[in-house]
Design a protein around this motif. Structure first.
Motif, PDB file in Angstrom:
ATOM      1  N   GLY A 139      45.495 -43.095  12.038  1.00 31.65           N
ATOM      2  CA  GLY A 139      44.512 -42.546  12.967  1.00 31.65           C
ATOM      3  C   GLY A 139      43.986 -41.219  12.471  1.00 31.65           C
ATOM      4  N   LEU A 140      43.794 -40.292  13.392  1.00 31.18           N
ATOM      5  CA  LEU A 140      43.296 -38.965  13.047  1.00 31.18           C
ATOM      6  C   LEU A 140      44.228 -38.268  12.053  1.00 31.18           C
ATOM      7  CD1 LEU A 140      42.310 -37.668  16.611  1.00 31.18           C
ATOM      8  CD2 LEU A 140      40.741 -38.283  14.756  1.00 31.18           C
ATOM      9  N   PRO A 141      43.718 -37.279  11.320  1.00 31.83           N
ATOM     10  CA  PRO A 141      44.577 -36.502  10.423  1.00 31.83           C
ATOM     11  C   PRO A 141      45.781 -35.921  11.172  1.00 31.83           C
ATOM     12  CG  PRO A 141      42.285 -35.951  10.045  1.00 31.83           C
ATOM     13  CD  PRO A 141      42.327 -36.830  11.272  1.00 31.83           C
ATOM     14  N   ILE A 142      46.863 -35.735  10.434  1.00 35.39           N
ATOM     15  CA  ILE A 142      48.114 -35.228  11.011  1.00 35.39           C
ATOM     16  C   ILE A 142      48.364 -33.808  10.522  1.00 35.39           C
ATOM     17  CG2 ILE A 142      50.625 -35.508  11.059  1.00 35.39           C
ATOM     18  CD1 ILE A 142      50.089 -38.556  10.698  1.00 35.39           C
ATOM     19  N   VAL A 143      48.613 -32.914  11.482  1.00 35.96           N
ATOM     20  CA  VAL A 143      48.963 -31.522  11.204  1.00 35.96           C
ATOM     21  C   VAL A 143      50.289 -31.259  11.900  1.00 35.96           C
ATOM     22  CG1 VAL A 143      48.312 -29.106  11.581  1.00 35.96           C
ATOM     23  CG2 VAL A 143      46.544 -30.806  11.022  1.00 35.96           C
ATOM     24  N   MET A 144      51.264 -30.727  11.166  1.00 37.91           N
ATOM     25  CA  MET A 144      52.572 -30.412  11.733  1.00 37.91           C
ATOM     26  C   MET A 144      52.921 -28.959  11.462  1.00 37.91           C
ATOM     27  SD  MET A 144      54.918 -33.714  11.055  1.00 37.91           S
ATOM     28  CE  MET A 144      54.453 -35.295  11.752  1.00 37.91           C
ATOM     29  N   ILE A 145      53.471 -28.299  12.494  1.00 31.67           N
ATOM     30  CA  ILE A 145      53.875 -26.902  12.382  1.00 31.67           C
ATOM     31  C   ILE A 145      55.396 -26.841  12.530  1.00 31.67           C
ATOM     32  CG2 ILE A 145      53.550 -24.550  13.230  1.00 31.67           C
ATOM     33  CD1 ILE A 145      50.930 -26.010  12.312  1.00 31.67           C
ATOM     34  N   SER A 146      56.041 -26.215  11.543  1.00 30.00           N
ATOM     35  CA  SER A 146      57.499 -26.156  11.542  1.00 30.00           C
ATOM     36  C   SER A 146      57.960 -24.804  11.017  1.00 30.00           C
ATOM     37  CB  SER A 146      58.057 -27.313  10.713  1.00 30.00           C
ATOM     38  OG  SER A 146      59.453 -27.460  10.927  1.00 30.00           O
ATOM     39  N   HIS A 147      59.107 -24.784  10.366  1.00 28.64           N
ATOM     40  CA  HIS A 147      59.783 -23.561   9.933  1.00 28.64           C
ATOM     41  C   HIS A 147      60.168 -23.674   8.459  1.00 28.64           C
ATOM     42  CE1 HIS A 147      60.212 -22.468  14.203  1.00 28.64           C
ATOM     43  NE2 HIS A 147      60.358 -23.774  14.362  1.00 28.64           N
ATOM     44  N   GLN A 148      60.436 -22.524   7.855  1.00 29.93           N
ATOM     45  CA  GLN A 148      60.781 -22.471   6.435  1.00 29.93           C
ATOM     46  C   GLN A 148      61.948 -23.394   6.107  1.00 29.93           C
ATOM     47  OE1 GLN A 148      63.813 -20.386   5.208  1.00 29.93           O
ATOM     48  NE2 GLN A 148      63.536 -21.830   3.546  1.00 29.93           N
ATOM     49  N   VAL A 149      63.035 -23.338   6.882  1.00 27.72           N
ATOM     50  CA  VAL A 149      64.217 -24.136   6.536  1.00 27.72           C
ATOM     51  C   VAL A 149      63.908 -25.628   6.538  1.00 27.72           C
ATOM     52  CG1 VAL A 149      65.981 -22.432   7.203  1.00 27.72           C
ATOM     53  CG2 VAL A 149      65.131 -24.065   8.909  1.00 27.72           C
ATOM     54  N   ASN A 150      63.104 -26.072   7.484  1.00 27.69           N
ATOM     55  CA  ASN A 150      62.760 -27.490   7.576  1.00 27.69           C
ATOM     56  C   ASN A 150      61.891 -27.926   6.397  1.00 27.69           C
ATOM     57  OD1 ASN A 150      62.957 -26.174  10.348  1.00 27.69           O
ATOM     58  ND2 ASN A 150      63.330 -28.313  10.837  1.00 27.69           N
ATOM     59  N   ILE A 151      60.883 -27.102   6.095  1.00 25.94           N
ATOM     60  CA  ILE A 151      59.962 -27.441   5.009  1.00 25.94           C
ATOM     61  C   ILE A 151      60.705 -27.401   3.669  1.00 25.94           C
ATOM     62  CG2 ILE A 151      57.848 -26.739   3.820  1.00 25.94           C
ATOM     63  CD1 ILE A 151      56.887 -25.688   6.621  1.00 25.94           C
ATOM     64  N   SER A 152      61.571 -26.416   3.490  1.00 28.22           N
ATOM     65  CA  SER A 152      62.359 -26.325   2.254  1.00 28.22           C
ATOM     66  C   SER A 152      63.287 -27.531   2.098  1.00 28.22           C
ATOM     67  CB  SER A 152      63.170 -25.030   2.228  1.00 28.22           C
ATOM     68  OG  SER A 152      62.318 -23.911   2.135  1.00 28.22           O
ATOM     69  N   ALA A 153      63.919 -27.943   3.173  1.00 30.57           N
ATOM     70  CA  ALA A 153      64.821 -29.097   3.116  1.00 30.57           C
ATOM     71  C   ALA A 153      64.060 -30.372   2.747  1.00 30.57           C
ATOM     72  CB  ALA A 153      65.542 -29.286   4.448  1.00 30.57           C
ATOM     73  N   LEU A 154      62.858 -30.519   3.243  1.00 31.88           N
ATOM     74  CA  LEU A 154      62.058 -31.713   2.992  1.00 31.88           C
ATOM     75  C   LEU A 154      61.435 -31.712   1.601  1.00 31.88           C
ATOM     76  CD1 LEU A 154      60.911 -34.351   4.256  1.00 31.88           C
ATOM     77  CD2 LEU A 154      58.946 -32.975   4.999  1.00 31.88           C
ATOM     78  N   THR A 155      60.979 -30.540   1.140  1.00 26.37           N
ATOM     79  CA  THR A 155      60.145 -30.486  -0.065  1.00 26.37           C
ATOM     80  C   THR A 155      60.733 -29.682  -1.230  1.00 26.37           C
ATOM     81  OG1 THR A 155      58.956 -28.486   0.603  1.00 26.37           O
ATOM     82  CG2 THR A 155      58.077 -30.611   1.384  1.00 26.37           C
ATOM     83  N   SER A 156      61.828 -28.971  -1.022  1.00 31.26           N
ATOM     84  CA  SER A 156      62.396 -28.044  -2.009  1.00 31.26           C
ATOM     85  C   SER A 156      61.454 -26.889  -2.339  1.00 31.26           C
ATOM     86  CB  SER A 156      62.780 -28.768  -3.316  1.00 31.26           C
ATOM     87  OG  SER A 156      63.790 -29.696  -3.070  1.00 31.26           O
ATOM     88  N   ARG A 157      60.535 -26.590  -1.450  1.00 31.68           N
ATOM     89  CA  ARG A 157      59.629 -25.449  -1.604  1.00 31.68           C
ATOM     90  C   ARG A 157      60.007 -24.407  -0.561  1.00 31.68           C
ATOM     91  NH1 ARG A 157      54.254 -26.556  -4.310  1.00 31.68           N
ATOM     92  NH2 ARG A 157      54.704 -28.474  -5.424  1.00 31.68           N
ATOM     93  N   PHE A 158      59.714 -23.145  -0.845  1.00 35.14           N
ATOM     94  CA  PHE A 158      59.986 -22.044   0.088  1.00 35.14           C
ATOM     95  C   PHE A 158      58.639 -21.478   0.523  1.00 35.14           C
ATOM     96  CE2 PHE A 158      61.099 -17.973   1.738  1.00 35.14           C
ATOM     97  CZ  PHE A 158      62.407 -18.077   2.172  1.00 35.14           C
ATOM     98  N   PRO A 159      58.081 -21.997   1.634  1.00 31.17           N
ATOM     99  CA  PRO A 159      56.743 -21.569   2.041  1.00 31.17           C
ATOM    100  C   PRO A 159      56.744 -20.197   2.713  1.00 31.17           C
ATOM    101  CG  PRO A 159      57.633 -23.066   3.659  1.00 31.17           C
ATOM    102  CD  PRO A 159      58.640 -22.997   2.533  1.00 31.17           C
ATOM    103  N   ALA A 160      55.698 -19.440   2.469  1.00 34.18           N
ATOM    104  CA  ALA A 160      55.488 -18.172   3.169  1.00 34.18           C
ATOM    105  C   ALA A 160      55.031 -18.472   4.583  1.00 34.18           C
ATOM    106  CB  ALA A 160      54.416 -17.353   2.442  1.00 34.18           C
ATOM    107  N   ALA A 161      55.112 -17.477   5.460  1.00 39.26           N
ATOM    108  CA  ALA A 161      54.583 -17.651   6.822  1.00 39.26           C
ATOM    109  C   ALA A 161      53.110 -18.032   6.720  1.00 39.26           C
ATOM    110  CB  ALA A 161      54.743 -16.365   7.620  1.00 39.26           C
ATOM    111  N   GLY A 162      52.725 -19.079   7.425  1.00 40.60           N
ATOM    112  CA  GLY A 162      51.339 -19.521   7.428  1.00 40.60           C
ATOM    113  C   GLY A 162      50.940 -20.359   6.230  1.00 40.60           C
ATOM    114  N   GLU A 163      51.866 -20.639   5.325  1.00 35.69           N
ATOM    115  CA  GLU A 163      51.548 -21.493   4.170  1.00 35.69           C
ATOM    116  C   GLU A 163      51.655 -22.953   4.594  1.00 35.69           C
ATOM    117  OE1 GLU A 163      52.994 -22.291  -0.435  1.00 35.69           O
ATOM    118  OE2 GLU A 163      53.801 -20.586   0.672  1.00 35.69           O
TER     119      GLU A 163
END
Length: 183
Positions: A139-163
């Motif tokens: 359907g429509l595009p998907i946008v998800m807002i989460s936290h550094q620990v979650n994104i790092s666990a999923l992707t092995s990346r350490f995103p900055a705030a707002g990245e």
């Protein structure tokens, strides 16, 4: 030799922009999703006495974070995403980021909640997030807002705030990052 290196360095930003354009198109076409760390909220981590429906017990967006979220909404619209399915962690800073994007009704999703204080939940919650994403209908595009620990666990990346990361579908194994976009 120097001229070749200089030419290569000048062309690298053009190649990155082309890759970003492909990533944005994949997002619009439903072949990718945008996973973003909430925008600027002063401090680090999670307080030990967080009550999800009481923002006074949490770190919250400051004026910079609110501006960044609004700017992200404008960026999404500039890339043709005027309406999206928006999912957010239940933490106030993530919910506020999601609402300030102003591209769709925000649906809280516990799988996006921070596990900063419960690191033993990392694997289980990351798997829960993958299952949640995999279960979404096209359907429509998907946008998800989460936290550094979650994104790092999923992707092995350490995103900055707002990245934000644009991740290719399907999510199998370690997700393919099509683009990493700073605030």
């Amino acid at each position: 030799m120097f001229l070749k290196i200089l030419l290569l360095l000048l062309l690298l930003p053009l190649a990155a922009n082309a890759d970003d354009a492909s990533a944005w198109q994949a997002l619009k076409d439903g072949n990718a999703m945008l996973l973003m760390r909430h925008t600027h909220a002063p401090g680090n981590g999670v307080a030990t006495a967080v009550i999800l429906n009481d923002c006074s017990t949490q770190r919250n967006l400051d004026e910079q974070g609110k501006r960044e979220a609004g700017d992200w909404g404008e960026r999404l619209r500039r890339h043709g995403i005027t309406e999206a399915r928006v999912y957010s962690s239940q933490f106030c800073r993530a919910l506020e980021t999601a609402r300030l994007l102003n591209v769709g009704e925000v649906e809280p999703a516990p799988a996006l909640n921070s596990f900063f204080l419960t690191r033993e939940r990392r694997s289980a919650q990351t798997e829960q997030l993958k299952q949640f994403i995999t279960g979404l209908e096209p359907g429509l595009p998907i946008v998800m807002i989460s936290h550094q620990v979650n994104i790092s666990a999923l992707t092995s990346r350490f995103p900055a705030a707002g990245e934000a990361l644009i991740l290719a579908f399907p999510l199998t194994g370690r997700p393919e990052v099509l683009a990493s976009i700073r605030p």
